[in-house]
Scaffold this motif. Structure first.
Motif, PDB file in Angstrom:
ATOM      1  N   LEU A 103       1.224  -0.884  -0.050  1.00 14.24           N
ATOM      2  CA  LEU A 103      -0.039  -0.326   0.112  1.00 14.24           C
ATOM      3  C   LEU A 103       1.111   1.624   0.284  1.00 14.24           C
ATOM      4  CD1 LEU A 103      -2.685   1.337   0.654  1.00 14.24           C
ATOM      5  CD2 LEU A 103      -2.577   0.893   2.507  1.00 14.24           C
ATOM      6  N   ALA A 104       1.639   1.619   0.543  1.00 14.16           N
ATOM      7  CA  ALA A 104       2.894   2.515   0.934  1.00 14.16           C
ATOM      8  C   ALA A 104       3.226   2.859  -0.275  1.00 14.16           C
ATOM      9  CB  ALA A 104       3.698   1.929   1.612  1.00 14.16           C
ATOM     10  N   ARG A 105       3.689   0.917  -0.859  1.00 10.86           N
ATOM     11  CA  ARG A 105       4.720   1.077  -2.627  1.00 10.86           C
ATOM     12  C   ARG A 105       3.459   2.385  -2.981  1.00 10.86           C
ATOM     13  NH1 ARG A 105       8.909  -2.070  -3.760  1.00 10.86           N
ATOM     14  NH2 ARG A 105       8.278  -3.906  -2.035  1.00 10.86           N
ATOM     15  N   GLY A 106       1.717   2.372  -3.001  1.00  8.96           N
ATOM     16  CA  GLY A 106       0.949   2.023  -3.905  1.00  8.96           C
ATOM     17  C   GLY A 106       1.219   4.347  -3.770  1.00  8.96           C
ATOM     18  N   ILE A 107       1.252   4.445  -2.489  1.00  9.60           N
ATOM     19  CA  ILE A 107       0.948   5.917  -2.545  1.00  9.60           C
ATOM     20  C   ILE A 107       1.798   7.127  -2.671  1.00  9.60           C
ATOM     21  CG2 ILE A 107       0.958   7.296  -0.293  1.00  9.60           C
ATOM     22  CD1 ILE A 107      -1.375   5.260   1.068  1.00  9.60           C
ATOM     23  N   GLU A 108       3.188   6.194  -2.751  1.00 11.94           N
ATOM     24  CA  GLU A 108       3.972   6.551  -3.773  1.00 11.94           C
ATOM     25  C   GLU A 108       4.339   6.924  -4.525  1.00 11.94           C
ATOM     26  OE1 GLU A 108       7.873   5.547  -1.742  1.00 11.94           O
ATOM     27  OE2 GLU A 108       7.466   5.866   0.781  1.00 11.94           O
ATOM     28  N   GLN A 109       3.554   5.851  -5.247  1.00  6.33           N
ATOM     29  CA  GLN A 109       3.774   5.685  -6.882  1.00  6.33           C
ATOM     30  C   GLN A 109       2.725   6.353  -7.127  1.00  6.33           C
ATOM     31  OE1 GLN A 109       2.464   1.757  -8.625  1.00  6.33           O
ATOM     32  NE2 GLN A 109       3.815   2.364 -10.056  1.00  6.33           N
ATOM     33  N   ASP A 546      13.870   3.437  12.652  1.00  7.59           N
ATOM     34  CA  ASP A 546      12.630   4.158  12.705  1.00  7.59           C
ATOM     35  C   ASP A 546      11.946   5.149  11.344  1.00  7.59           C
ATOM     36  OD1 ASP A 546      12.742   4.106  15.057  1.00  7.59           O
ATOM     37  OD2 ASP A 546      14.002   5.457  15.366  1.00  7.59           O
ATOM     38  N   LEU A 547      12.990   6.015  10.327  1.00  7.84           N
ATOM     39  CA  LEU A 547      12.889   6.229   8.960  1.00  7.84           C
ATOM     40  C   LEU A 547      12.656   4.867   7.889  1.00  7.84           C
ATOM     41  CD1 LEU A 547      14.303   9.268   9.817  1.00  7.84           C
ATOM     42  CD2 LEU A 547      12.256   9.174  10.599  1.00  7.84           C
ATOM     43  N   ARG A 548      12.829   3.608   7.472  1.00  8.50           N
ATOM     44  CA  ARG A 548      12.992   2.702   7.044  1.00  8.50           C
ATOM     45  C   ARG A 548      11.896   3.243   5.992  1.00  8.50           C
ATOM     46  NH1 ARG A 548      10.248  -0.384  10.867  1.00  8.50           N
ATOM     47  NH2 ARG A 548       7.840  -0.767  10.378  1.00  8.50           N
ATOM     48  N   ASN A 549      12.801   2.957   4.362  1.00  9.00           N
ATOM     49  CA  ASN A 549      11.752   3.080   3.601  1.00  9.00           C
ATOM     50  C   ASN A 549      11.672   3.055   1.970  1.00  9.00           C
ATOM     51  OD1 ASN A 549      13.981   5.628   1.376  1.00  9.00           O
ATOM     52  ND2 ASN A 549      14.095   6.521   3.966  1.00  9.00           N
ATOM     53  N   LEU A 550      11.690   3.213   0.817  1.00 13.58           N
ATOM     54  CA  LEU A 550      11.662   2.176   0.040  1.00 13.58           C
ATOM     55  C   LEU A 550      12.516   3.200  -0.765  1.00 13.58           C
ATOM     56  CD1 LEU A 550       8.007   1.862  -0.582  1.00 13.58           C
ATOM     57  CD2 LEU A 550      10.137  -0.330  -0.115  1.00 13.58           C
ATOM     58  N   GLY A 551      12.977   4.094  -1.087  1.00  9.69           N
ATOM     59  CA  GLY A 551      14.118   4.732  -1.290  1.00  9.69           C
ATOM     60  C   GLY A 551      13.836   5.810  -2.677  1.00  9.69           C
ATOM     61  N   THR A 552      12.222   5.841  -2.808  1.00  9.78           N
ATOM     62  CA  THR A 552      12.012   5.630  -4.360  1.00  9.78           C
ATOM     63  C   THR A 552      11.608   7.773  -4.175  1.00  9.78           C
ATOM     64  OG1 THR A 552       9.712   5.317  -3.710  1.00  9.78           O
ATOM     65  CG2 THR A 552      11.229   3.869  -4.704  1.00  9.78           C
ATOM     66  N   THR A 553      11.403   8.599  -3.126  1.00  9.52           N
ATOM     67  CA  THR A 553      11.225   9.599  -3.093  1.00  9.52           C
ATOM     68  C   THR A 553      12.395  10.913  -3.569  1.00  9.52           C
ATOM     69  OG1 THR A 553      10.333  10.394  -1.078  1.00  9.52           O
ATOM     70  CG2 THR A 553       8.794   9.365  -2.347  1.00  9.52           C
ATOM     71  N   SER A 554      12.152  11.656  -3.660  1.00  7.52           N
ATOM     72  CA  SER A 554      13.146  12.488  -3.520  1.00  7.52           C
ATOM     73  C   SER A 554      14.006  12.719  -2.193  1.00  7.52           C
ATOM     74  CB  SER A 554      13.389  14.337  -4.591  1.00  7.52           C
ATOM     75  OG  SER A 554      13.237  14.062  -5.531  1.00  7.52           O
ATOM     76  N   GLN A 555      12.959  12.931  -0.603  1.00  3.61           N
ATOM     77  CA  GLN A 555      13.427  13.034   0.256  1.00  3.61           C
ATOM     78  C   GLN A 555      14.248  11.582   0.688  1.00  3.61           C
ATOM     79  OE1 GLN A 555      10.194  13.481  -1.546  1.00  3.61           O
ATOM     80  NE2 GLN A 555       9.045  14.983   0.134  1.00  3.61           N
ATOM     81  N   ASP A 556      13.282  10.396   0.992  1.00  4.91           N
ATOM     82  CA  ASP A 556      13.950   9.288   1.073  1.00  4.91           C
ATOM     83  C   ASP A 556      15.620   8.767   0.287  1.00  4.91           C
ATOM     84  OD1 ASP A 556      12.211   9.068   2.418  1.00  4.91           O
ATOM     85  OD2 ASP A 556      10.924   7.770   1.809  1.00  4.91           O
ATOM     86  N   ARG A 557      15.780   9.365  -1.492  1.00  2.00           N
ATOM     87  CA  ARG A 557      17.066   9.166  -1.592  1.00  2.00           C
ATOM     88  C   ARG A 557      17.937  10.161  -0.880  1.00  2.00           C
ATOM     89  NH1 ARG A 557      17.165  10.743  -6.326  1.00  2.00           N
ATOM     90  NH2 ARG A 557      18.845   9.231  -6.947  1.00  2.00           N
TER      91      ARG A 557
END
Length: 644
Positions: A103-109, A546-557
């Motif tokens: 679901l998180a993937r879909g929201i980011e996409q 705590d801040l684990r992420n998928l590394g796809t958004t500019s912020q996360d990268r």
């Protein structure tokens, strides 16, 4: 069901193509006559996008989408037919559920594709409205980008919460009948009293895959009504020459909500913040004052019960239209970490926000810079057995050997060291807390070198933790391909392609502490190694856990790159560490200063003195440009003190 006030609103606008609504649901039958002429785009996800006429989630997704995008001259006139639509399949027909990670993937996409509104007619029961970090981060991204997430409150008929509907900044939607009274199955959890509204959810007309129409009940079908109305209000803002403001529209919908019938006090606690009031919302949007009968109500203050005493959400329409009760056999909502579309059983039928990219061959690519641990998978028993037969016996002591075990990473590392070409036959995975989130498939002229790097990183991961060669984390930069692979477990993950060995890093916290300690000593003259270890370890683990992420958004990268750039991090907070301060928080904000055709973000580290709470906090900021495959740091590190 006639929706009060909708005709007046639709007389003013049927939607603007500048407003984009993403529908996260099951597959959608875009060949249905009601969608002819609709501006719809299907985004590639982990779920097959082709709708099945007999698929329960295809039926759910098609029905929900038609409520918003059904064309005016069709059998299903949608609420916002002229808006742009993004179809984001997240509920597959074969499982009828999705994980919070998916679901998180879909929201980011959807966010990266330019959605102003995201409609999610689904959710998962949660004791206190808490969600996994994946989903919390995705919802926070929507809030930061001013994207309205509209989610179903759930159909458990209890004082209980679903996520993401219960998360901050989400607009939760419950279901009411034609008289404006809450339906028995509609949830009324405590957080919904301030961030939820009721909309029609009984006998809602929608499209069926393969053609035809049907009427269904549920908060699933009240949700797209609210999304459609919000889209029309945003469209009016565009037509008035204003910048569309989803956060303001959310506030207006809540502020204008009307109370339920006071003659039915038993239902008052189910009314959430009130019933949708389209006329009142329109008046507030256009700068007028609501009449006394339309004044906004304060949320119903219902104390939460000790437990909802009910089962999971209702997920799919049963094959028997006349049936009113939920079908437990097809409701996988008791499965841990799964999402189910929230609907009741059917009735009888009757401006894009995207990262700026440097002009290159990567300009149209979705870049990824992710952190995790390496793993490998075989995909099938046949592939596993192939490795078992080709790998040499494993010698456990002199003269004693046993058959090869391809699951033993030590044996696999040795086998690949002698024949690296076999690395291509594995499905390499990037895992976060034992969960595979990506498949790694190097491509291009440097693929062999990339596979060699993966083999070396895997060799480091299997070393003892005290070994100098031990690798605890890896970073994987690459391009998100849009392709997926199915793992041996049946899980489907997206494929990323590293373009070379650049950015393929492996590290251990202790090794970085040693390197950072030397940097701090060089800068400050002296430093406490234990304090250095606590601070750097906290910094690295905060991002990873705590801040684990998928590394796809500019912020996360930007955030993930700040972790791998140990020397930059060390020089950034060397002064704070030398003064005995410890890490308080990490934030990432869009940088106001950047180069042309770049995408720059400020990573801010805030430190505090654990022994003196009155001492001013120290803030350090460094800027990262993430417009290329490998991010880079820009300029000098800035620092200042703050009392907060």
């Amino acid at each position: 069901m006639e929706i009060l006030g909708l005709s007046e609103l639709r007389n003013r606008t049927q939607g603007s193509p500048e407003i984009t609504i993403a529908v996260m649901d099951g597959p959608v039958d875009r060949t249905h006559p009601c969608f002819q002429g609709a501006n719809l785009t299907t985004l590639p996800t982990l779920v097959p996008h082709a709708a099945r006429s007999d698929g329960s989630m295809s039926g759910h997704g098609t029905h929900v989408t038609s409520i918003i995008f059904g064309q005016p001259d069709s059998d299903i006139p949608g609420i916002a037919p002229q808006c742009r639509g993004l179809i984001v399949p997240v509920f597959p027909d074969d499982r009828c559920s999705a994980s919070q990670l998916d679901l998180a993937r879909g929201i980011e996409q959807a966010a990266n594709a330019g959605a102003h509104i995201i409609n999610l007619s689904g959710g998962q029961l949660s004791d206190f409205g808490e969600a996994e970090g994946w989903l919390e981060n995705a919802v926070r991204l929507c809030q930061e980008r001013n994207i309205l997430l509209v989610a179903a409150a759930g159909n458990d008929g209890c004082q209980c919460l679903h996520v993401p509907a219960a998360l901050p900044a989400v607009l939760a939607v419950g279901a009411m009948d034609a008289r404006g009274q809450p339906l028995d199955f509609s949830n009324w959890g405590s957080k919904y009293q301030t961030q939820g509204i009721l909309a029609p959810g009984e006998q809602i007309l929608g499209a069926k895959p393969g053609g035809g129409t049907e009427r269904l009940n549920g908060t699933s079908f009240a949700t797209p009504i609210v999304s459609g109305v919000a889209a029309l209000l945003l469209s009016l803002q565009v037509e008035r020459g204003e910048t569309p403001d989803p956060a303001r529209v959310r506030q207006i919908l809540l502020q204008s909500a009307l109370p339920c019938d006071a003659a039915l006090p038993a239902d008052a606690q189910r009314c959430l913040a009130g019933r949708i009031n389209i006329a009142g919302a329109l008046t507030l949007l256009t700068g007028g004052n609501m009449s006394e009968a339309q004044e906004a109500v304060t949320p119903a203050g219902v104390e939460p019960s000790s437990g909802c005493g009910c089962g999971g959400g209702l997920s799919v329409p049963d094959a028997t239209p006349a049936q009113e009760e939920p079908q437990a056999a097809v409701t996988p909502s008791n499965t841990v970490q799964s999402f189910t579309p929230t609907q009741s059983t059917p009735m009888t039928s009757s401006n894009a926000v995207t990262p700026s990219q440097a002009p290159s061959e990567l300009a149209s690519s979705q870049l990824v810079y992710a952190l995790g641990t390496l793993g490998y998978d075989f995909g099938s028993e046949a592939r596993r057995d192939t490795f078992k037969q080709l790998m040499p016996p494993f010698e456990i002591s002199e003269g004693v050997s046993v058959p090869a075990n391809p699951y033993d990473a030590r044996q696999m590392v040795d086998y690949l060291a002698s024949d690296i070409s076999e690395a291509r036959s594995l499905i390499w995975t990037l895992n976060i807390e034992l969960t595979p989130v990506y498949a790694i498939e190097p491509k291009g002229p440097f693929a062999r070198e990339a596979y060699l790097a993966l083999q070396e990183l895997l060799a480091g991961q299997i070393q003892p933790e005290h070994d100098d060669d031990y690798i605890e984390r890896v970073s994987i930069p690459g391009i998100l391909t849009g392709r997926t692979v199915k793992l041996f477990s049946g899980q489907v993950v997206p494929v990323i392609e590293p373009q070379s060995t650049r950015g393929l890093y492996g590290w251990k916290v202790n090794s970085l502490v040693n390197a950072a300690f030397e940097t701090v000593q060089a800068a400050e003259g002296e430093a406490d190694r234990d304090a250095m270890s606590r601070t750097l370890g906290s910094f690295l683990n905060r991002v990873y856990y705590d801040l684990r992420n998928l590394g796809t958004t500019s912020q996360d990268r930007a955030l993930n790159f700040s972790v791998t750039n140990a020397f930059q991090a060390a020089s950034t907070f060397s002064q704070a560490v030398a003064q005995g301060m410890e890490l308080d928080s990490i934030t990432v904000e869009k940088s106001p200063f950047c180069r042309m055709d770049s995408d720059c973000w400020d990573v801010k580290l805030k430190f505090f003195d654990p022994e003196n709470s009155r001492r001013a906090k120290k803030i350090f900021r460094f800027t990262i440009d993430v417009s290329d495959l490998i991010p880079v740091t820009l300029g000098e590190v800035k620092s200042w003190s703050s009392p907060y």
